[in-house]
Design an enzyme around this catalytic site. Structure first.
Site, PDB file in Angstrom:
ATOM      1  N   ASP A 160      24.401 -69.758 -16.898  1.00 18.15           N
ATOM      2  CA  ASP A 160      23.096 -70.088 -17.480  1.00 18.15           C
ATOM      3  C   ASP A 160      22.291 -68.827 -17.768  1.00 18.15           C
ATOM      4  O   ASP A 160      21.099 -68.760 -17.482  1.00 18.15           O
ATOM      5  CB  ASP A 160      22.324 -71.019 -16.540  1.00 18.15           C
ATOM      6  CG  ASP A 160      21.172 -71.745 -17.241  1.00 18.15           C
ATOM      7  OD1 ASP A 160      21.236 -71.903 -18.481  1.00 18.15           O
ATOM      8  OD2 ASP A 160      20.211 -72.146 -16.555  1.00 18.15           O
ATOM      9  N   LYS A 207      12.053 -71.226  -2.999  1.00 16.46           N
ATOM     10  CA  LYS A 207      12.364 -72.294  -3.951  1.00 16.46           C
ATOM     11  C   LYS A 207      12.602 -73.590  -3.178  1.00 16.46           C
ATOM     12  O   LYS A 207      13.472 -73.638  -2.313  1.00 16.46           O
ATOM     13  CB  LYS A 207      13.592 -71.958  -4.793  1.00 16.46           C
ATOM     14  CG  LYS A 207      13.923 -73.059  -5.836  1.00 16.46           C
ATOM     15  CD  LYS A 207      15.286 -72.874  -6.465  1.00 16.46           C
ATOM     16  CE  LYS A 207      15.312 -71.725  -7.427  1.00 16.46           C
ATOM     17  NZ  LYS A 207      16.607 -71.678  -8.173  1.00 16.46           N
ATOM     18  N   GLY A 236      13.874 -76.455 -13.331  1.00 17.34           N
ATOM     19  CA  GLY A 236      14.499 -77.748 -13.529  1.00 17.34           C
ATOM     20  C   GLY A 236      14.820 -78.461 -12.235  1.00 17.34           C
ATOM     21  O   GLY A 236      14.769 -79.687 -12.156  1.00 17.34           O
ATOM     22  N   GLY A 242       5.881 -70.932  -9.773  1.00 15.34           N
ATOM     23  CA  GLY A 242       6.823 -71.292 -10.827  1.00 15.34           C
ATOM     24  C   GLY A 242       7.350 -72.706 -10.666  1.00 15.34           C
ATOM     25  O   GLY A 242       7.306 -73.290  -9.586  1.00 15.34           O
TER      26      GLY A 242
END
Length: 357
Positions: free
Chosen positions: A189, A94, A75, A72
């Site tokens: 978000d 991540k 941003g 993936g």
């Protein structure tokens, strides 16, 4: 054909020998052809043999985990599948984009995300259990690996969901949000791509909320907190509450507005507001009256209209003040709708909005 390549994330033109986009860290580049499978991309030029560009992080050992594939792009980070070689445990890692490695604000957000989810500790919230730094200085977090689909992918396939399925999904989201709000965490978000439906071995699914990178910590279950910078709006314009768009303080009611937009989209297959630009879209959230969902789905019960529209009120003080009371109202609505389906001759329910506690 040009010997230059195009970054598929940001569109930057880069030299053909460049393996990593200097702007956003995207590793997989292609010329004018579809993107091949991770972790390699085949780049072809006239009169030459195809060459493979390999992601430099694939195969890297981070603590006890080895990175296997990039799964993936977000941003602020790239997400990889990792594995513990001895026991086979899969994780998601991540990693901050290269250009953000020295941004104290982005590093703080990554750390805040890890702290926020560990303050909540709920089955419906993504679990983060590791934090570290790559040899090149970039920070990373280690998360549980999820098998399933994000809600935006499901909506792309199906268009919209039947009301019973939509409200069942919303109930799970509100349960997770209730735990977050109870811990003083506001997500800021919420959107379909951050709502993940985890597939279990028996074929059933349950909801996980992802990406707490923009989350804010408040004073308690209904506490509001000022945004970090009033001159910079953070969030996703399509789902942003009016107070968030204005740079004002946010709270659990801000998340409920976003969930109002998401629920509208799940039930109707479209957003309540569509703008010609992000600014135009934000102005509509601030000023325009939201349409009734039944304008797009005529057979929608009036009670569902009323339930969704209460989340989309402009004044946060007129929305439920946290996820728990809204979930209680949802439970009542679902019981009423089930009774109506059992007795089709009964009049469609029209429920008043709940009073604020």
């Amino acid at each position: 054909m040009s010997s230059e390549l195009i970054c598929e994330t940001c569109g930057l033109t880069v030299p053909s020998e460049t393996a990593v986009c200097p702007r956003d860290g995207t590793v997989v580049l292609s010329s004018f052809q579809p993107t091949p499978p991770e972790p390699k991309v085949i780049v072809e030029h006239p009169g030459t043999e195809a060459t493979a560009i390999t992601d430099p992080l694939i195969g890297l050992k981070l603590g006890e985990y080895e990175l296997r594939a990039r799964i993936g792009v977000g941003g602020m980070g790239l997400v990889y599948e990792g594995i513990q070689p001895l026991i086979g445990k899969r994780v998601a890692v991540k990693v901050l984009r290269p250009e953000l490695a020295h941004s104290s604000e982005q590093v703080a957000r990554l750390l805040a995300e890890a702290r926020a989810v560990n303050a909540i500790r709920h089955r419906g919230i993504i679990d983060i259990f590791g934090f570290g730094q790559l040899p090149d200085g970039r920070q990373y977090i280690v998360m549980e690996y999820l098998d399933g689909q994000p809600l935006d992918a499901i909506l792309a396939e199906k268009g919209r969901l039947p009301v019973p399925e939509a409200l069942s999904l919303l109930d799970e989201v509100l349960a997770a949000l209730g735990a977050a709000h109870g811990a003083g965490v506001v997500h800021r978000d919420l959107k379909p791509s951050n709502i993940f439906l985890v597939r279990q071995p028996d074929g059933s699914r349950y909801v996980k909320l992802l990406d707490f990178g923009l989350a804010k910590r408040g004073e308690g279950p209904t506490g509001r907190t000022a945004q970090t910078r009033t001159d910079m709006v953070v969030g996703t314009p399509e789902y942003m509450a009016p107070e968030q768009a204005r740079g004002q303080s946010v709270g659990p009611m801000t998340d409920l507005y976003a969930m109002g937009v998401v629920t509208f989209e799940i039930v109707t297959g479209r957003l309540p507001f569509i703008g010609s630009s992000p600014v135009d879209l934000l102005m509509k959230h601030v000023e325009a009256r939201p349409p009734r969902p039944s304008e797009f789905v005529p057979d929608l019960p009036p009670a569902v209209d009323a339930f969704i529209l209460q989340m989309l009120t402009k004044d946060p003080e007129t929305r439920p003040n946290s996820a728990d009371p809204l979930r209680q109202h949802l439970s009542k609505l679902r019981r009423t709708l089930r009774a109506t389906r059992t007795n089709p001759t009964a009049p469609a329910p029209v429920e008043p909005a709940p009073s604020k506690p």
